[in-house]
Design a protein around this motif. Structure first.
Motif, PDB file in Angstrom:
ATOM      1  N   ALA A   1      -2.471 -10.665  13.968  1.00 23.52           N
ATOM      2  CA  ALA A   1      -3.051  -9.484  14.610  1.00 23.52           C
ATOM      3  C   ALA A   1      -3.608  -8.517  13.564  1.00 23.52           C
ATOM      4  O   ALA A   1      -3.368  -8.676  12.367  1.00 23.52           O
ATOM      5  N   ASN A   2      -4.321  -7.515  14.025  1.00 23.17           N
ATOM      6  CA  ASN A   2      -4.815  -6.468  13.124  1.00 23.17           C
ATOM      7  C   ASN A   2      -3.641  -5.854  12.376  1.00 23.17           C
ATOM      8  O   ASN A   2      -2.608  -5.550  12.984  1.00 23.17           O
TER       9      ASN A   2
ATOM     10  N   GLU B   1     -12.747 -12.824   7.425  1.00 23.27           N
ATOM     11  CA  GLU B   1     -13.413 -12.408   8.667  1.00 23.27           C
ATOM     12  C   GLU B   1     -14.920 -12.592   8.615  1.00 23.27           C
ATOM     13  O   GLU B   1     -15.682 -11.631   8.827  1.00 23.27           O
TER      14      GLU B   1
ATOM     15  N   THR C   1      -4.931  -8.082   2.808  1.00 23.20           N
ATOM     16  CA  THR C   1      -4.163  -7.751   1.601  1.00 23.20           C
ATOM     17  C   THR C   1      -3.736  -9.030   0.886  1.00 23.20           C
ATOM     18  O   THR C   1      -3.797  -9.108  -0.352  1.00 23.20           O
TER      19      THR C   1
ATOM     20  N   GLN D   1     -10.764 -14.399  13.363  1.00 25.32           N
ATOM     21  CA  GLN D   1     -10.174 -13.819  14.585  1.00 25.32           C
ATOM     22  C   GLN D   1     -10.233 -14.782  15.763  1.00 25.32           C
ATOM     23  O   GLN D   1      -9.392 -14.723  16.653  1.00 25.32           O
TER      24      GLN D   1
ATOM     25  N   GLU E   1     -14.175  -8.842   3.459  1.00 29.51           N
ATOM     26  CA  GLU E   1     -14.534  -8.302   4.755  1.00 29.51           C
ATOM     27  C   GLU E   1     -15.628  -7.253   4.522  1.00 29.51           C
ATOM     28  O   GLU E   1     -15.538  -6.469   3.577  1.00 29.51           O
TER      29      GLU E   1
ATOM     30  N   HIS F   1       0.901  -1.151   0.000  1.00 30.70           N
ATOM     31  CA  HIS F   1       0.000   0.000   0.000  1.00 30.70           C
ATOM     32  C   HIS F   1       0.933   1.193   0.000  1.00 30.70           C
ATOM     33  O   HIS F   1       1.530   1.522   1.034  1.00 30.70           O
TER      34      HIS F   1
ATOM     35  N   ALA G   1      -1.796  -7.304  10.135  1.00 32.80           N
ATOM     36  CA  ALA G   1      -0.731  -8.265   9.811  1.00 32.80           C
ATOM     37  C   ALA G   1      -0.612  -8.505   8.299  1.00 32.80           C
ATOM     38  O   ALA G   1       0.408  -9.015   7.835  1.00 32.80           O
ATOM     39  N   GLY G   2      -1.652  -8.165   7.556  1.00 33.48           N
ATOM     40  CA  GLY G   2      -1.599  -8.337   6.103  1.00 33.48           C
ATOM     41  C   GLY G   2      -2.537  -9.409   5.563  1.00 33.48           C
ATOM     42  O   GLY G   2      -2.477  -9.745   4.377  1.00 33.48           O
ATOM     43  N   LYS G   3      -3.416  -9.920   6.401  1.00 37.59           N
ATOM     44  CA  LYS G   3      -4.289 -11.032   5.987  1.00 37.59           C
ATOM     45  C   LYS G   3      -5.223 -10.625   4.842  1.00 37.59           C
ATOM     46  O   LYS G   3      -5.327 -11.334   3.843  1.00 37.59           O
TER      47      LYS G   3
ATOM     48  N   LEU H   1       4.228   1.061   2.041  1.00 35.52           N
ATOM     49  CA  LEU H   1       4.094   0.030   3.071  1.00 35.52           C
ATOM     50  C   LEU H   1       4.085  -1.361   2.443  1.00 35.52           C
ATOM     51  O   LEU H   1       3.267  -1.644   1.556  1.00 35.52           O
TER      52      LEU H   1
HETATM   53  P1  ATP Z   1      -7.250  -6.510   9.935  1.00 37.69           P
HETATM   54  O1  ATP Z   1      -7.446  -7.685  10.807  1.00 37.69           O
HETATM   55  O2  ATP Z   1      -7.201  -5.215  10.696  1.00 37.69           O
HETATM   56  O3  ATP Z   1      -8.146  -6.443   8.736  1.00 37.69           O
HETATM   57  P2  ATP Z   1      -5.132  -7.518   8.244  1.00 37.69           P
HETATM   58  O4  ATP Z   1      -4.244  -8.540   8.837  1.00 37.69           O
HETATM   59  O5  ATP Z   1      -6.203  -7.988   7.326  1.00 37.69           O
HETATM   60  O6  ATP Z   1      -5.745  -6.626   9.397  1.00 37.69           O
HETATM   61  P3  ATP Z   1      -4.436  -5.642   6.193  1.00 37.69           P
HETATM   62  O7  ATP Z   1      -5.813  -5.037   6.223  1.00 37.69           O
HETATM   63  O8  ATP Z   1      -4.050  -6.457   5.018  1.00 37.69           O
HETATM   64  O9  ATP Z   1      -4.189  -6.494   7.509  1.00 37.69           O
HETATM   65  O10 ATP Z   1      -3.391  -4.464   6.393  1.00 37.69           O
HETATM   66  C1  ATP Z   1      -1.989  -4.669   6.304  1.00 37.69           C
HETATM   67  C2  ATP Z   1      -1.294  -3.333   6.426  1.00 37.69           C
HETATM   68  O11 ATP Z   1      -1.621  -2.533   5.304  1.00 37.69           O
HETATM   69  C3  ATP Z   1      -1.702  -2.528   7.657  1.00 37.69           C
HETATM   70  O12 ATP Z   1      -0.568  -1.847   8.123  1.00 37.69           O
HETATM   71  C4  ATP Z   1      -2.727  -1.554   7.120  1.00 37.69           C
HETATM   72  O13 ATP Z   1      -2.734  -0.369   7.893  1.00 37.69           O
HETATM   73  C5  ATP Z   1      -2.221  -1.309   5.724  1.00 37.69           C
HETATM   74  N1  ATP Z   1      -3.325  -1.027   4.775  1.00 37.69           N
HETATM   75  C6  ATP Z   1      -4.371  -1.815   4.521  1.00 37.69           C
HETATM   76  N2  ATP Z   1      -5.168  -1.285   3.588  1.00 37.69           N
HETATM   77  C7  ATP Z   1      -4.599  -0.102   3.245  1.00 37.69           C
HETATM   78  C8  ATP Z   1      -4.933   0.952   2.334  1.00 37.69           C
HETATM   79  N3  ATP Z   1      -6.024   0.869   1.568  1.00 37.69           N
HETATM   80  N4  ATP Z   1      -4.108   1.998   2.255  1.00 37.69           N
HETATM   81  C9  ATP Z   1      -2.996   2.084   3.025  1.00 37.69           C
HETATM   82  N5  ATP Z   1      -2.622   1.144   3.883  1.00 37.69           N
HETATM   83  C10 ATP Z   1      -3.395   0.068   4.021  1.00 37.69           C
END
Ligand code: ATP
Length: 236
Positions: free
Chosen positions: A37-38, A159, A44, A191, A85, A13, A40-42, A16
């Motif tokens: 965890a929140n 989720e 994405t 989760q 989600e 992203h 973590a990239g799941k 990042l």
């Molecule tokens: P969650 O349980 O909160 O959904 P996750 O494990 O699914 O978390 P992601 O949503 O894939 O994680 O996010 C991975 C990283 O990318 C995090 O640091 C998040 O802040 C960042 N991120 C996710 N979506 C975007 C976006 N649209 N723009 C910028 N950064 C993003």
């Protein structure tokens, strides 16, 4: 041969690196629980496998054929369906219309309106209701049913329990477990770690975009996963 192989996958992203060098292999009929965890990239990772997010590097193959750069609708035709989600139903359309939208957009197979209603009987009395008027549990059932209408070979569930009451989650999991017992191939972001370990055959933990644990679910303890969650695994 694995149905899905992911090699060295990177997804970003902006600057990042949300997914960093992920390798995965998933056989037909396996259920992989993706935990972490929140942030973590799941999400994405699932979206990148589905083609909703661009891979920055690495390879994704379905049944040995590379699909890394195919658009999402072409991956759906080949059998990858994502339940995102937040469900993303067409809230102004009826449940039946939502289900019919997916008809014919994927592959031919056993899932039809009749068979998805057998799998999710709670949708039967709601077919003519607006999707936006359904309860959260019913909406989630409709979102999974819609994905099944494309007859996926690989179902990606992000989720599914989020925001649902415990009763609604239990009801949803009755249908999901029947689906898994029927041989569906699924990657599940969940989760509730206990539930993830009970329904999955394998578990993968992500931390800051990297795989920090992978193992057979029956041989995985809650402690092992928690260590991987917080980055303590291998660090002692
Ligand atoms: P969650 O349980 O909160 O959904 P996750 O494990 O699914 O978390 P992601 O949503 O894939 O994680 O996010 C991975 C990283 O990318 C995090 O640091 C998040 O802040 C960042 N991120 C996710 N979506 C975007 C976006 N649209 N723009 C910028 N950064 C993003």
């Amino acid at each position: 041969m694995s149905l899905l192989t992911v090699e060295g996958l990177e997804a970003r992203h902006g600057l990042l690196r949300a997914v960093r060098g992920v390798d995965l292999a998933l056989g037909e009929g396996e259920t992989l629980a993706l935990v972490g965890a929140n942030g973590a990239g799941k999400t994405t990772l699932l979206r990148t496998i589905a083609g909703a997010h661009r891979a920055a590097a690495g390879r994704i193959c379905l049944d040995g054929a590379e699909i890394t750069t195919l658009p999402a609708h072409r991956r759906l035709q080949r059998g990858i369906a994502l339940v995102p989600e937040g469900r993303q139903l067409f809230t102004g359309m009826t449940v039946e219309e939502n289900l019919r939208v997916a008809e014919g957009r994927g592959r031919a197979g056993p899932w039809t309106l009749a068979t998805v209603l057998e799998a999710f009987p709670q949708l039967r009395p709601k077919l003519k209701a607006r999707a936006g008027d359904l309860s959260g549990g019913q909406q989630q059932a409709a979102a999974i049913a819609r994905a099944l209408m494309s007859n996926p070979r690989l179902l990606l569930l992000d989720e599914v329990s989020l925001g649902l009451s415990p009763v609604a989650v239990d009801q949803l999991y009755v249908s999901l477990q029947a689906l898994l017992a029927g041989g569906a191939t699924v990657i599940l972001v969940e989760q509730d770690l206990g539930r993830a370990l009970r329904v999955a055959s394998r578990v993968v933990c992500l931390l800051e975009g990297r795989v920090t644990y992978e193992g057979a679910a029956h041989a995985t303890t809650r402690e092992q996963v928690m260590e991987a969650y917080f980055g303590m695994a291998g660090g002692r």
